[in-house]
Design a protein around this motif. Structure first.
Motif, mmCIF file in Angstrom:
data_model
loop_
_atom_site.group_PDB
_atom_site.id
_atom_site.type_symbol
_atom_site.label_atom_id
_atom_site.label_comp_id
_atom_site.label_asym_id
_atom_site.label_seq_id
_atom_site.Cartn_x
_atom_site.Cartn_y
_atom_site.Cartn_z
ATOM 1 N N GLY A 108 0.820 -1.208 0.000
ATOM 2 C CA GLY A 108 0.000 0.000 0.000
ATOM 3 C C GLY A 108 0.853 1.257 0.000
ATOM 4 N N ILE A 109 1.910 1.253 0.790
ATOM 5 C CA ILE A 109 2.823 2.397 0.847
ATOM 6 C C ILE A 109 3.618 2.517 -0.452
ATOM 7 N N MET A 110 4.108 1.387 -0.954
ATOM 8 C CA MET A 110 4.942 1.402 -2.150
ATOM 9 C C MET A 110 4.167 1.793 -3.401
ATOM 10 N N ARG A 111 2.892 1.444 -3.458
ATOM 11 C CA ARG A 111 2.074 1.854 -4.608
ATOM 12 C C ARG A 111 2.000 3.375 -4.693
ATOM 13 N N ARG A 112 1.871 4.014 -3.541
ATOM 14 C CA ARG A 112 1.810 5.479 -3.529
ATOM 15 C C ARG A 112 3.143 6.079 -3.957
ATOM 16 N N GLN A 113 4.232 5.382 -3.623
ATOM 17 C CA GLN A 113 5.567 5.849 -4.026
ATOM 18 C C GLN A 113 5.853 5.566 -5.495
ATOM 19 N N GLY A 114 5.202 4.493 -5.994
ATOM 20 C CA GLY A 114 5.455 4.070 -7.371
ATOM 21 C C GLY A 114 6.620 3.120 -7.509
ATOM 22 N N SER A 115 7.172 2.687 -6.368
ATOM 23 C CA SER A 115 8.309 1.761 -6.419
ATOM 24 C C SER A 115 8.502 1.104 -5.062
ATOM 25 N N GLY A 116 9.275 0.037 -5.057
ATOM 26 C CA GLY A 116 9.588 -0.654 -3.809
ATOM 27 C C GLY A 116 10.003 -2.087 -4.081
ATOM 28 N N HIS A 117 10.435 -2.757 -3.039
ATOM 29 C CA HIS A 117 10.898 -4.143 -3.173
ATOM 30 C C HIS A 117 10.534 -4.896 -1.899
ATOM 31 N N ILE A 118 9.791 -5.982 -2.047
ATOM 32 C CA ILE A 118 9.440 -6.866 -0.937
ATOM 33 C C ILE A 118 10.344 -8.091 -0.996
ATOM 34 N N VAL A 119 11.002 -8.405 0.103
ATOM 35 C CA VAL A 119 11.832 -9.610 0.188
ATOM 36 C C VAL A 119 11.258 -10.487 1.290
ATOM 37 N N ASN A 120 10.755 -11.647 0.915
ATOM 38 C CA ASN A 120 10.200 -12.577 1.890
ATOM 39 C C ASN A 120 11.177 -13.727 2.108
ATOM 40 N N VAL A 121 11.601 -13.882 3.350
ATOM 41 C CA VAL A 121 12.560 -14.938 3.668
ATOM 42 C C VAL A 121 11.793 -16.222 3.949
ATOM 43 N N ALA A 122 11.903 -17.164 3.037
ATOM 44 C CA ALA A 122 11.282 -18.475 3.200
ATOM 45 C C ALA A 122 12.379 -19.451 3.637
ATOM 46 N N SER A 123 12.551 -20.538 2.912
ATOM 47 C CA SER A 123 13.516 -21.562 3.299
ATOM 48 C C SER A 123 13.519 -22.639 2.219
ATOM 49 N N ALA A 124 14.566 -23.455 2.211
ATOM 50 C CA ALA A 124 14.530 -24.659 1.385
ATOM 51 C C ALA A 124 13.362 -25.537 1.818
ATOM 52 N N ALA A 125 12.918 -25.342 3.071
ATOM 53 C CA ALA A 125 11.749 -26.060 3.582
ATOM 54 C C ALA A 125 10.461 -25.546 2.954
ATOM 55 N N GLY A 126 10.557 -24.565 2.086
ATOM 56 C CA GLY A 126 9.418 -24.130 1.292
ATOM 57 C C GLY A 126 9.367 -24.839 -0.045
ATOM 58 N N LYS A 127 10.347 -25.711 -0.288
ATOM 59 C CA LYS A 127 10.408 -26.494 -1.524
ATOM 60 C C LYS A 127 10.437 -28.005 -1.244
ATOM 61 N N PHE A 128 10.930 -28.376 -0.060
ATOM 62 C CA PHE A 128 11.046 -29.784 0.309
ATOM 63 C C PHE A 128 10.372 -30.008 1.662
ATOM 64 N N GLY A 129 9.754 -31.153 1.827
ATOM 65 C CA GLY A 129 9.170 -31.488 3.120
ATOM 66 C C GLY A 129 10.180 -32.213 3.997
ATOM 67 N N PHE A 130 10.482 -31.652 5.172
ATOM 68 C CA PHE A 130 11.460 -32.245 6.081
ATOM 69 C C PHE A 130 10.746 -32.846 7.298
ATOM 70 N N PRO A 131 10.856 -34.156 7.514
ATOM 71 C CA PRO A 131 10.244 -34.771 8.693
ATOM 72 C C PRO A 131 10.698 -34.091 9.983
ATOM 73 N N ASN A 132 9.786 -34.006 10.933
ATOM 74 C CA ASN A 132 10.007 -33.386 12.238
ATOM 75 C C ASN A 132 9.859 -31.869 12.190
ATOM 76 N N GLY A 133 9.500 -31.349 11.016
ATOM 77 C CA GLY A 133 9.281 -29.919 10.898
ATOM 78 C C GLY A 133 8.091 -29.633 9.986
ATOM 79 N N SER A 134 7.040 -30.427 10.133
ATOM 80 C CA SER A 134 5.917 -30.361 9.186
ATOM 81 C C SER A 134 5.240 -28.994 9.162
#
Length: 270
Positions: free
Chosen positions: A120-146
């Motif tokens: 919402g803020i960046m649209r008013r500025q006309g620019s911006g960059h969102i960086v979301n920190v995920a993990s390799a666990a966002g691509k592979f399923g690791f037992p004990n961390g479901s």
């Protein structure tokens, strides 16, 4: 396209008091960015920020009204790095419902809310960059961390969808997918061959490069990109066999019951 300058850019980092967030703050400050850290642990946040000439603030990312107010108070936001996250470990049948809910709130819902507020803020500025920190666990399923995997799969899918929504708006989206990183998230866990941990500084460098030359997929180490491509191209049985060969099926088990791990688990349960 050449590299974009980060000098003078206002960069907000959630969960930036320590670990990947702190390393990223240092890397960005060295390139002239104005760093703003928000963290539940306010004193370490202020110390980390002060060391790089930035500002540290108390921020509970699960308090959506406070999160929105925090972002709105800054006036300008060139970059938001949704970095705050926790990784409690347990078999799915042993994880308390409260722990499940807390991971969903911090690791996923806060990313969704923070992104929405920042866009919402960046649209008013006309620019911006969102960086979301995920993990390799966002691509592979690791037992004990479901549940942890579920939240990170969610971050990856959410980021992909938002990127498509924002195409042509001047707002960039990047998704960071590190493997094991030498931070307190892996306290007590044993290092395993192919999944040997990288440093928080290596992840920070990946983030900096994605800001200087925008791209969506940020794998650290880069070989994880090849592994994800292999996984998509081969039958599931072969993919699962490969994951067992490299030790991924036990990566979140070895050391999960250690004293060092227990101290971390106690802290993140709030």
């Amino acid at each position: 396209m050449g590299r974009r300058s980060l000098s003078g850019k206002v960069v907000v980092i959630t969960g930036g008091a320590r670990g990947i967030g702190a390393a990223t703050a240092r890397a960005l400050a060295s390139r002239g960015a104005v760093v703003v850290i928000g963290d539940l642990d306010v004193e370490p946040a202020k110390e980390t920020a002060a060391a790089v000439g930035g500002s540290g603030h108390a921020l509970d990312v699960t308090d959506h009204a406070a999160f929105s107010a925090f972002l709105g108070s800054l006036g300008q936001i060139d970059v938001l790095i949704n970095n705050a996250g926790i990784m409690p470990l347990a078999a799915v049948t042993e994880e308390p419902p409260e722990t499940t809910a807390r991971q969903l709130e911090i690791n996923l819902h806060a990313v969704i809310h923070g992104t929405r507020a920042a866009v919402g803020i960046m649209r008013r500025q006309g620019s911006g960059h969102i960086v979301n920190v995920a993990s390799a666990a966002g691509k592979f399923g690791f037992p004990n961390g479901s549940t942890y995997c579920a939240t990170k799969f969610g971050v990856v899918g959410f980021s992909e969808a938002v990127r498509a929504e924002l195409r042509g708006s001047g707002i960039e989206v990047s998704c960071v997918m590190p493997g094991m990183v030498r931070t307190e998230l892996i306290s007590g866990l044993s290092e395993i061959g192919f999944l040997r941990p990288v440093t928080a500084e290596a992840v920070a460098l990946g983030i900096v490069r994605a800001l200087e030359k925008p791209r969506f997929d940020v794998f650290v180490p880069r070989r994880l990109n090849a592994l994800t491509r292999f996984q998509r191209l081969v039958p599931r049985r072969l993919s699962e066999w490969a994951m067992r060969v490299v030790g991924a099926d036990t990566a979140l088990f070895h050391g999960a019951s250690s004293a060092a791990r227990a101290a971390y688990e106690t802290r993140v349960h709030g």
